[in-house]
Design an enzyme around this catalytic site. Structure first.
Site, PDB file in Angstrom:
ATOM      1  CG  HIS A  14      -1.836   1.179   1.288  1.00  0.00           C
ATOM      2  ND1 HIS A  14      -3.168   1.036   1.620  1.00  0.00           N
ATOM      3  CD2 HIS A  14      -1.661   2.500   1.030  1.00  0.00           C
ATOM      4  CE1 HIS A  14      -3.757   2.223   1.574  1.00  0.00           C
ATOM      5  NE2 HIS A  14      -2.852   3.142   1.233  1.00  0.00           N
ATOM      6  CG  HIS A  16      -0.913   6.960  -1.299  1.00  0.00           C
ATOM      7  ND1 HIS A  16      -2.139   6.956  -1.920  1.00  0.00           N
ATOM      8  CD2 HIS A  16      -1.096   6.352  -0.096  1.00  0.00           C
ATOM      9  CE1 HIS A  16      -3.034   6.389  -1.126  1.00  0.00           C
ATOM     10  NE2 HIS A  16      -2.412   6.012  -0.014  1.00  0.00           N
ATOM     11  CE  LYS A 100      -7.723   1.749  -1.085  1.00  0.00           C
ATOM     12  NZ  LYS A 100      -6.585   2.530  -0.676  1.00  0.00           N
ATOM     13  CG  HIS A 137     -10.059   4.341   2.735  1.00  0.00           C
ATOM     14  ND1 HIS A 137      -8.885   5.043   2.912  1.00  0.00           N
ATOM     15  CD2 HIS A 137     -10.875   4.725   3.754  1.00  0.00           C
ATOM     16  CE1 HIS A 137      -8.994   5.817   3.971  1.00  0.00           C
ATOM     17  NE2 HIS A 137     -10.187   5.649   4.502  1.00  0.00           N
ATOM     18  CG  HIS A 175      -5.094   2.473   5.561  1.00  0.00           C
ATOM     19  ND1 HIS A 175      -6.431   2.246   5.683  1.00  0.00           N
ATOM     20  CD2 HIS A 175      -4.953   3.285   4.484  1.00  0.00           C
ATOM     21  CE1 HIS A 175      -7.068   2.895   4.727  1.00  0.00           C
ATOM     22  NE2 HIS A 175      -6.204   3.518   3.979  1.00  0.00           N
ATOM     23  CG  ASP A 248      -1.542   5.032   3.952  1.00  0.00           C
ATOM     24  OD1 ASP A 248      -1.706   5.308   2.750  1.00  0.00           O
ATOM     25  OD2 ASP A 248      -2.232   5.533   4.866  1.00  0.00           O
TER      26      ASP A 248
END
Ligand code: NCD
Ligand code: ZN
Length: 347
Positions: A14, A16, A100, A137, A175, A248
């Site tokens: 995970h 970004h 996702k 999420h 997360h 994350d």
């Protein structure tokens, strides 16, 4: 006392990586330590189609440091209008590793996310049929639900019924932030797996809000209580196959973090493995680090672990304070920036 540990090369399930100049600035940190990373699709604009995924992967490959063997894994951002045929094509052509779910307005760049979970039922049916992973999420955004309860309510109201409705679908609750969320994953393994961030293992809401407001600890799902932190530490260090590494890492320009309306996200790629190693050492579980960081996630995704290895040593180093980003983003602060880290990656 163990002061040096060699494990299979880890993956970040995970992460970004963003786009443009920010992508170029942050990618080397992840590529230096991880074999693969799932790159989250919440770009502006998001990675919504197979064509978007092909283009994003190409931008990432161009930004990779020379000679790097790092492999980006691309995900599809689900919207109310996602076309199951396009998702299937992206998966079968090896563009998409998974899709996702961002509930609309649950977090950074989620405005185009799903407004009503019933709207993605046809996509989920297709993903179940073709064996494609479903990343979530896992928070509801209903006005009646307190922000500290969003994950727990998502598990009860949304995910529990889905596990029955789609028995062949493999889920990833991203997360994990609560004791209840971690317990839910364990109770629904191996159908459901969960990623755990470094910062949910380190911080409590008292750290975030208890002695001055720390905008750099603002993240979604929000940091919770000491009991939650303890449960997550036990889960991550248990070695159980349903828990795996997902940093994350989420860089933001300084001015977006320190603002009247600050944005959630912590940029931790440069220090993530150092933090995990410290937590595992504190829990007396360094022998479980490899399972968490390098084996469990690959297994949940139906992939082989990486071939190479990485060595961590108990050797102090100073984390970089910030990264410089050419253009309007200017700079992004690093989690633990300027602090002495106990563990470091040495090979
Ligand atoms: C992430 C981001 O900045 O993209 N922010 C965050 O607080 N974790 C999005 C997300 O994973 O929720
Ligand atoms: Zn994220």
């Amino acid at each position: 006392m163990t002061t040096r540990i060699t494990i299979r090369k880890p993956d970040d399930w995970h992460c970004h990586m963003r786009d443009g100049e920010m992508l170029k600035a942050v990618l080397p940190y992840t590529a230096a330590h991880f074999g693969r990373a799932i790159l989250m699709p919440n770009l502006i604009p998001p990675v919504r189609t197979t064509a978007d995924g092909i283009a994003y992967r190409a931008r990432v490959m161009t930004a990779l440091p020379q000679g790097s063997t790092f492999q980006p894994l691309i995900t599809c951002y689900l919207t109310d209008d996602t076309d199951p045929d396009d998702v299937e094509r992206g998966f079968k052509e090896g563009v998409f590793t998974g899709a996702k779910l961002y509930p609309a307005n649950a977090t950074t760049n989620s405005a185009a996310g799903v407004t009503d979970f019933r709207k993605i039922v046809r996509v989920l049916e297709r993903m179940e049929k073709i064996g494609m992973r479903f990343l979530m999420h896992g928070e509801v955004t209903d006005a009646d639900v307190d922000i500290f309860d969003r994950e727990v309510v998502f598990c009860e109201r949304v995910l529990k019924p889905w596990t029955r409705q789609f028995p062949g679908l493999k889920f990833i609750l991203e997360h994990l932030s609560s004791k209840t969320g971690a317990e839910f994953v364990r109770a629904h393994a191996p159908q459901v797996g969960g990623t755990i961030t470094p910062y949910h293992l380190e911080l409590t809401r008292t750290d975030w809000l208890g002695s001055g407001l720390k905008p750099y600890m603002y993240v979604m799902p929000v940091i919770k209580t000491e009991a939650d932190r303890q449960a997550l530490r036990k889960a991550a260090t248990s070695g159980e196959a349903c828990y795996f590494l997902g940093t994350d890492s989420a860089p933001h320009p300084f001015k977006s973090k320190v603002s009247v309306n600050g944005i959630p996200g912590i940029f931790n790629a440069p220090v993530a493995l150092a933090v995990y190693a410290k937590v595992f050492e504190e829990e007396g579980a360094l022998d479980k680090l490899e399972a968490f960081a390098s084996l469990n996630g690959a297994m949940h995704y139906g992939m082989l672990p990486n071939e190479g290895t990485i060595t961590l040593e108990k050797q102090e180093w100073t984390a970089p304070e910030e990264i410089v980003v050419p253009g309007p983003d200017e700079r992004a602060l690093v989690h633990h920036g300027g602090e002495r880290m106990a563990w470091g990656v040495v090979a």
